[in-house]
Scaffold this active site. Structure first.
Site, PDB file in Angstrom:
ATOM      1  N   ILE A 193       7.726   6.844  17.102  1.00  0.00           N
ATOM      2  CA  ILE A 193       8.060   6.833  15.084  1.00  0.00           C
ATOM      3  C   ILE A 193       6.192   8.996  16.058  1.00  0.00           C
ATOM      4  O   ILE A 193       6.854   9.421  15.231  1.00  0.00           O
ATOM      5  CB  ILE A 193       7.688   5.857  14.674  1.00  0.00           C
ATOM      6  CG1 ILE A 193       8.935   5.863  14.056  1.00  0.00           C
ATOM      7  CG2 ILE A 193       7.639   7.228  13.680  1.00  0.00           C
ATOM      8  CD1 ILE A 193      10.150   6.615  13.584  1.00  0.00           C
ATOM      9  N   CYS A 204      -4.929  12.373  12.640  1.00  0.00           N
ATOM     10  CA  CYS A 204      -5.299  11.058  12.906  1.00  0.00           C
ATOM     11  C   CYS A 204      -4.988  10.738  14.346  1.00  0.00           C
ATOM     12  O   CYS A 204      -4.225  11.128  15.097  1.00  0.00           O
ATOM     13  CB  CYS A 204      -4.521   9.738  11.577  1.00  0.00           C
ATOM     14  SG  CYS A 204      -3.115   9.312  11.856  1.00  0.00           S
ATOM     15  N   ARG A 214      -8.321  -0.775   4.789  1.00  0.00           N
ATOM     16  CA  ARG A 214      -7.308   0.827   4.262  1.00  0.00           C
ATOM     17  C   ARG A 214      -6.338   0.159   4.325  1.00  0.00           C
ATOM     18  O   ARG A 214      -5.658   0.435   2.330  1.00  0.00           O
ATOM     19  CB  ARG A 214      -7.635   1.490   4.717  1.00  0.00           C
ATOM     20  CG  ARG A 214      -8.079   2.919   5.425  1.00  0.00           C
ATOM     21  CD  ARG A 214      -8.394   3.930   6.659  1.00  0.00           C
ATOM     22  NE  ARG A 214      -6.481   4.789   5.285  1.00  0.00           N
ATOM     23  CZ  ARG A 214      -6.157   5.453   6.254  1.00  0.00           C
ATOM     24  NH1 ARG A 214      -5.848   5.542   7.862  1.00  0.00           N
ATOM     25  NH2 ARG A 214      -4.984   5.480   5.379  1.00  0.00           N
ATOM     26  N   ASP A 254       4.657   0.288  11.707  1.00  0.00           N
ATOM     27  CA  ASP A 254       3.521  -0.216  11.574  1.00  0.00           C
ATOM     28  C   ASP A 254       3.174  -1.690  11.814  1.00  0.00           C
ATOM     29  O   ASP A 254       2.100  -2.331  11.710  1.00  0.00           O
ATOM     30  CB  ASP A 254       3.618  -0.341   9.832  1.00  0.00           C
ATOM     31  CG  ASP A 254       3.634   0.784   9.423  1.00  0.00           C
ATOM     32  OD1 ASP A 254       3.374   1.615   8.188  1.00  0.00           O
ATOM     33  OD2 ASP A 254       3.491   2.130  10.157  1.00  0.00           O
ATOM     34  N   ARG A 313       0.713  14.220  12.996  1.00  0.00           N
ATOM     35  CA  ARG A 313       0.919  14.218  11.728  1.00  0.00           C
ATOM     36  C   ARG A 313       1.404  15.734  10.641  1.00  0.00           C
ATOM     37  O   ARG A 313       0.454  16.015   9.793  1.00  0.00           O
ATOM     38  CB  ARG A 313      -0.197  12.965  10.533  1.00  0.00           C
ATOM     39  CG  ARG A 313      -0.126  12.298  11.212  1.00  0.00           C
ATOM     40  CD  ARG A 313       0.642  11.381  11.371  1.00  0.00           C
ATOM     41  NE  ARG A 313       1.023  10.293  10.116  1.00  0.00           N
ATOM     42  CZ  ARG A 313      -0.140   9.222   9.452  1.00  0.00           C
ATOM     43  NH1 ARG A 313      -0.909   9.207  10.575  1.00  0.00           N
ATOM     44  NH2 ARG A 313       0.991   9.079   8.646  1.00  0.00           N
ATOM     45  N   LYS A 370       0.815  -0.934  -0.084  1.00  0.00           N
ATOM     46  CA  LYS A 370      -0.251  -0.115  -0.362  1.00  0.00           C
ATOM     47  C   LYS A 370       0.869   0.987   0.377  1.00  0.00           C
ATOM     48  O   LYS A 370       0.191   2.472  -0.600  1.00  0.00           O
ATOM     49  CB  LYS A 370      -0.661   0.488   1.452  1.00  0.00           C
ATOM     50  CG  LYS A 370      -1.399   1.233   1.473  1.00  0.00           C
ATOM     51  CD  LYS A 370      -2.643   1.629   2.501  1.00  0.00           C
ATOM     52  CE  LYS A 370      -1.768   1.382   4.753  1.00  0.00           C
ATOM     53  NZ  LYS A 370      -1.478   2.946   4.085  1.00  0.00           N
ATOM     54  N   ASN A 371       1.728   1.345   1.193  1.00  0.00           N
ATOM     55  CA  ASN A 371       2.643   2.375   1.375  1.00  0.00           C
ATOM     56  C   ASN A 371       3.549   2.289  -0.693  1.00  0.00           C
ATOM     57  O   ASN A 371       4.398   3.797   0.215  1.00  0.00           O
ATOM     58  CB  ASN A 371       3.534   2.810   1.989  1.00  0.00           C
ATOM     59  CG  ASN A 371       2.361   2.477   3.550  1.00  0.00           C
ATOM     60  OD1 ASN A 371       1.029   2.653   2.952  1.00  0.00           O
ATOM     61  ND2 ASN A 371       2.996   2.099   4.370  1.00  0.00           N
ATOM     62  N   ASP A 390       5.862  19.851   7.943  1.00  0.00           N
ATOM     63  CA  ASP A 390       6.274  21.293   7.749  1.00  0.00           C
ATOM     64  C   ASP A 390       7.523  20.761   6.774  1.00  0.00           C
ATOM     65  O   ASP A 390       8.088  21.932   6.356  1.00  0.00           O
ATOM     66  CB  ASP A 390       7.325  21.594   9.144  1.00  0.00           C
ATOM     67  CG  ASP A 390       7.588  20.246  10.897  1.00  0.00           C
ATOM     68  OD1 ASP A 390       7.002  19.048  10.284  1.00  0.00           O
ATOM     69  OD2 ASP A 390       8.412  20.252  10.699  1.00  0.00           O
ATOM     70  N   LEU A 391       8.144  19.307   6.997  1.00  0.00           N
ATOM     71  CA  LEU A 391       9.294  19.244   6.493  1.00  0.00           C
ATOM     72  C   LEU A 391       8.782  19.710   4.821  1.00  0.00           C
ATOM     73  O   LEU A 391       9.635  19.526   4.239  1.00  0.00           O
ATOM     74  CB  LEU A 391      10.026  17.658   6.969  1.00  0.00           C
ATOM     75  CG  LEU A 391       9.729  17.938   7.907  1.00  0.00           C
ATOM     76  CD1 LEU A 391      10.834  16.201   9.102  1.00  0.00           C
ATOM     77  CD2 LEU A 391      11.193  18.663   8.883  1.00  0.00           C
TER      78      LEU A 391
HETATM   79  C1  EPZ Z   1       4.148   7.074   6.107  1.00  0.00           C
HETATM   80  O1  EPZ Z   1       3.851   7.619   6.661  1.00  0.00           O
HETATM   81  C2  EPZ Z   1       3.259   5.629   5.827  1.00  0.00           C
HETATM   82  N1  EPZ Z   1       2.536   5.662   5.250  1.00  0.00           N
HETATM   83  C3  EPZ Z   1       2.777   5.403   7.195  1.00  0.00           C
HETATM   84  O2  EPZ Z   1       1.970   3.754   7.308  1.00  0.00           O
HETATM   85  C4  EPZ Z   1       3.793   4.675   8.299  1.00  0.00           C
HETATM   86  O3  EPZ Z   1       4.074   4.341   9.803  1.00  0.00           O
HETATM   87  C5  EPZ Z   1       4.751   6.077   8.476  1.00  0.00           C
HETATM   88  O4  EPZ Z   1       5.586   6.442   7.118  1.00  0.00           O
HETATM   89  C6  EPZ Z   1       6.172   5.947   9.359  1.00  0.00           C
HETATM   90  O5  EPZ Z   1       7.330   4.646   8.593  1.00  0.00           O
HETATM   91  C7  EPZ Z   1       2.547   5.588   3.875  1.00  0.00           C
HETATM   92  O6  EPZ Z   1       3.676   5.593   3.656  1.00  0.00           O
HETATM   93  C8  EPZ Z   1       1.012   6.091   3.225  1.00  0.00           C
HETATM   94  P1  EPZ Z   1       6.690  10.229   8.448  1.00  0.00           P
HETATM   95  P2  EPZ Z   1       4.081   9.263   6.711  1.00  0.00           P
HETATM   96  O7  EPZ Z   1       6.246  11.470   7.757  1.00  0.00           O
HETATM   97  O8  EPZ Z   1       4.920   9.930   6.028  1.00  0.00           O
HETATM   98  C9  EPZ Z   1       7.211  13.293  11.129  1.00  0.00           C
HETATM   99  C10 EPZ Z   1       0.106   2.412   7.994  1.00  0.00           C
HETATM  100  O9  EPZ Z   1       0.124   2.151   9.137  1.00  0.00           O
HETATM  101  N2  EPZ Z   1       7.162  14.489  10.391  1.00  0.00           N
HETATM  102  O10 EPZ Z   1       7.716   9.523   8.288  1.00  0.00           O
HETATM  103  O11 EPZ Z   1       3.066  10.091   6.968  1.00  0.00           O
HETATM  104  C11 EPZ Z   1       5.667  13.048  11.914  1.00  0.00           C
HETATM  105  O12 EPZ Z   1       5.352  13.245  13.231  1.00  0.00           O
HETATM  106  C12 EPZ Z   1       0.985   4.065   8.110  1.00  0.00           C
HETATM  107  O13 EPZ Z   1       0.485   1.956   6.752  1.00  0.00           O
HETATM  108  C13 EPZ Z   1       7.281  15.720  10.852  1.00  0.00           C
HETATM  109  O14 EPZ Z   1       7.609  16.068  12.162  1.00  0.00           O
HETATM  110  O15 EPZ Z   1       5.154   9.091   8.021  1.00  0.00           O
HETATM  111  C14 EPZ Z   1       5.358  11.132  12.893  1.00  0.00           C
HETATM  112  O16 EPZ Z   1       6.593  11.535  13.821  1.00  0.00           O
HETATM  113  C15 EPZ Z   1       0.729   4.926   9.151  1.00  0.00           C
HETATM  114  N3  EPZ Z   1       7.248  16.972   9.972  1.00  0.00           N
HETATM  115  C16 EPZ Z   1       7.177  11.409  12.026  1.00  0.00           C
HETATM  116  O17 EPZ Z   1       7.332  12.457  11.202  1.00  0.00           O
HETATM  117  C17 EPZ Z   1       6.700  16.298   8.922  1.00  0.00           C
HETATM  118  O18 EPZ Z   1       6.813  17.119   7.619  1.00  0.00           O
HETATM  119  C18 EPZ Z   1       7.135  10.082  11.349  1.00  0.00           C
HETATM  120  O19 EPZ Z   1       6.051  10.556   9.830  1.00  0.00           O
HETATM  121  C19 EPZ Z   1       6.410  15.235   8.406  1.00  0.00           C
HETATM  122  C20 EPZ Z   1       6.429  14.180   9.782  1.00  0.00           C
END
Ligand code: EPZ
Length: 419
Positions: free
Chosen positions: A328, A118, A398, A306, A123, A22-23, A126-127
């Site tokens: 995370i 969520c 999902r 996950d 979530r 999915k991801n 900013d990055l």
């Molecule tokens: C991806 O989400 C996955 N989703 C998530 O899978 C997965 O849990 C996550 O990566 C971590 O591996 C998809 O790929 C669609 P992140 P993502 O940006 O990209 C912080 C599932 O169950 N952060 O790596 O949203 C954030 O707060 C889902 O399949 C910032 O601070 O994850 C978090 O603490 C759930 N600023 C950490 O990074 C930003 O701009 C990880 O978030 C972005 C993120």
């Protein structure tokens, strides 16, 4: 609304086929915006999230054909004319935000409603926005929307404060047609990023190091259509490996990449599960005595967040004390309270959960609080005494294709009911 009913106690046997990730598919569908030509995704997972992101693209006039019998998705983005996708749809799926990078790259302007947080955390984005700014986009946030404009994107060096998966993907996609070179440092290294880079390069992009902590993107003039078969879903595979362990069974999991499963194989092996990999399949033998362990979720190649809920379910009935630390997401222990309704002995202290294993969980009605929590509760039900009813199954749909049918195929006493 659906619920999944599990009558615990069956031993599992046979083999299960893992779907594509999915991801991986979600960012790849977003990336198809970059070329005005047709893209085809083979062996795509027929999941709710895939249908929602496809509707988001349709809301800006992309033409998407999803063939559920051949698991093929054909995407034609040549007619995209709108720059503001349907907010209702965007709010349904956080990953919709991944279309921002491709839209800025191809059209130089875009407006999208802020993705909601969520259950598992705020979530932030900013990055993502820091990356778009660094490439020369003018980004503004207000009234619940993010707007970006860019006459031209210019390559730049971008350091990610956190190796965010989504930010790495969005910036990579924004950079592929920027002028010059972009370097993303402290990039996320998840396998799904390597898969996205492979898809982008098959479209004619020049991405080097996708899936490592430093990604280099050399901008090209334009991109063509491509055909792609995504990688297997390592989290679905891990979920079925835990299903074997929690039911003290031996099963075969078909459709795995050993490298992508390393952290999951390592921790299950540490517990006493016997895992043997043969090419793109593996056998999982959970019939032995299992030991308690400590787990700390980390960015890849660390242990995946996950898989945290699934492991908590397993450790809840492994004698001894186990500790899980979730680094995370700030709120990813909601499944603990549902497991405690099943008799689990779990104490939450901030980012840590202390689990005292009990003999056996007992079935009752429990609620899926997020995608992986719901899957974990089904796993608990497989081993629990009595019957477990898992509600709010839409979360699970999902990210898992026909989870109850796949478990039925392994001999579980499980079915779906509409209520
Ligand atoms: C991806 O989400 C996955 N989703 C998530 O899978 C997965 O849990 C996550 O990566 C971590 O591996 C998809 O790929 C669609 P992140 P993502 O940006 O990209 C912080 C599932 O169950 N952060 O790596 O949203 C954030 O707060 C889902 O399949 C910032 O601070 O994850 C978090 O603490 C759930 N600023 C950490 O990074 C930003 O701009 C990880 O978030 C972005 C993120």
């Amino acid at each position: 609304m659906d619920k999944i009913i599990v009558k615990g106690g069956n031993t599992l046997n046979g083999e299960v086929k893992i779907s594509s990730a999915k991801n991986s598919v979600l960012p790849i569908i977003a990336a198809s915006i970059l070329s005005g030509n047709k893209c085809i995704i083979d062996n795509a997972p027929m999941l709710e999230d895939v249908f929602v992101i496809s509707d988001v693209l349709r809301s800006v006039s992309a033409d998407i054909d999803i063939d559920k019998t051949s698991n093929k998705i054909i995407i034609d983005t040549s007619d995209i004319c709108d720059y503001e996708p349907c907010s209702e749809l965007v709010k349904k799926l956080r990953a919709s935000f991944l279309i921002m990078g491709p839209m800025i790259s191809r059209f130089g302007k875009f407006i999208i409603s802020l993705p909601g947080g969520c259950n598992i955390g705020t979530r932030p984005i900013d990055l993502h926005l820091k990356g778009f700014n660094a490439l020369g986009a003018e980004v503004s946030v207000g009234y619940g929307y993010v707007e970006a404009k860019a006459k031209k994107l210019i390559g730049n060096k971008i350091y990610l404060d956190f190796p965010s998966v989504g930010a790495t993907e969005n910036i990579m996609m924004a950079a592929v047609m920027a002028e010059g070179e972009t370097i993303i440092e402290n990039a996320a290294e998840e396998p799904e990023i390597e898969d996205l880079a492979k898809f982008l390069n098959s479209m004619g992009a020049n991405v080097i190091g996708g899936g490592t902590d430093t990604v280099r993107v050399l901008g090209v003039k334009n991109l063509k259509g491509a055909v792609h078969k995504p990688i297997y879903d390592r989290i679905e595979a891990g979920t079925f490996m835990v299903a074997a362990a929690i039911t003290k069974s031996k099963i075969k999991v078909c459709g795995v990449n050993e490298e992508h499963l390393k952290p999951i194989i390592a921790k299950l092996t540490e517990m006493g599960v016997v895992i043997e990999v043969e090419g793109e399949s593996l056998t999982v033998d959970g019939t032995g005595i299992l030991k308690p362990i400590d787990i700390k979720t980390m960015p890849y190649p660390g242990f995946p967040t996950d898989m945290q809920a699934q492991m908590m379910g397993l450790l809840s009935s492994v004698k001894g004390t186990s500790v899980i630390t979730e680094t995370i997401f700030e709120n990813r222990f909601m499944h603990a309270s549902e497991m405690k309704r099943m008799g689990a002995n779990i104490k939450i202290d901030g980012r840590s959960a202390v689990i005292e294993g009990i003999d056996r969980l007992t079935g009752c009605e429990v609620k899926s609080t997020d995608l992986r929590a719901g899957a974990a509760l089904i796993l608990c039900g497989l081993a629990a005494a009595g019957t477990t009813e898992v509600t709010d199954v839409y979360h699970i749909d999902r990210g898992y294709v026909n989870i109850e049918k796949k478990l039925q195929g392994l001999g579980a006493n499980i079915y779906r009911e509409c209520y």
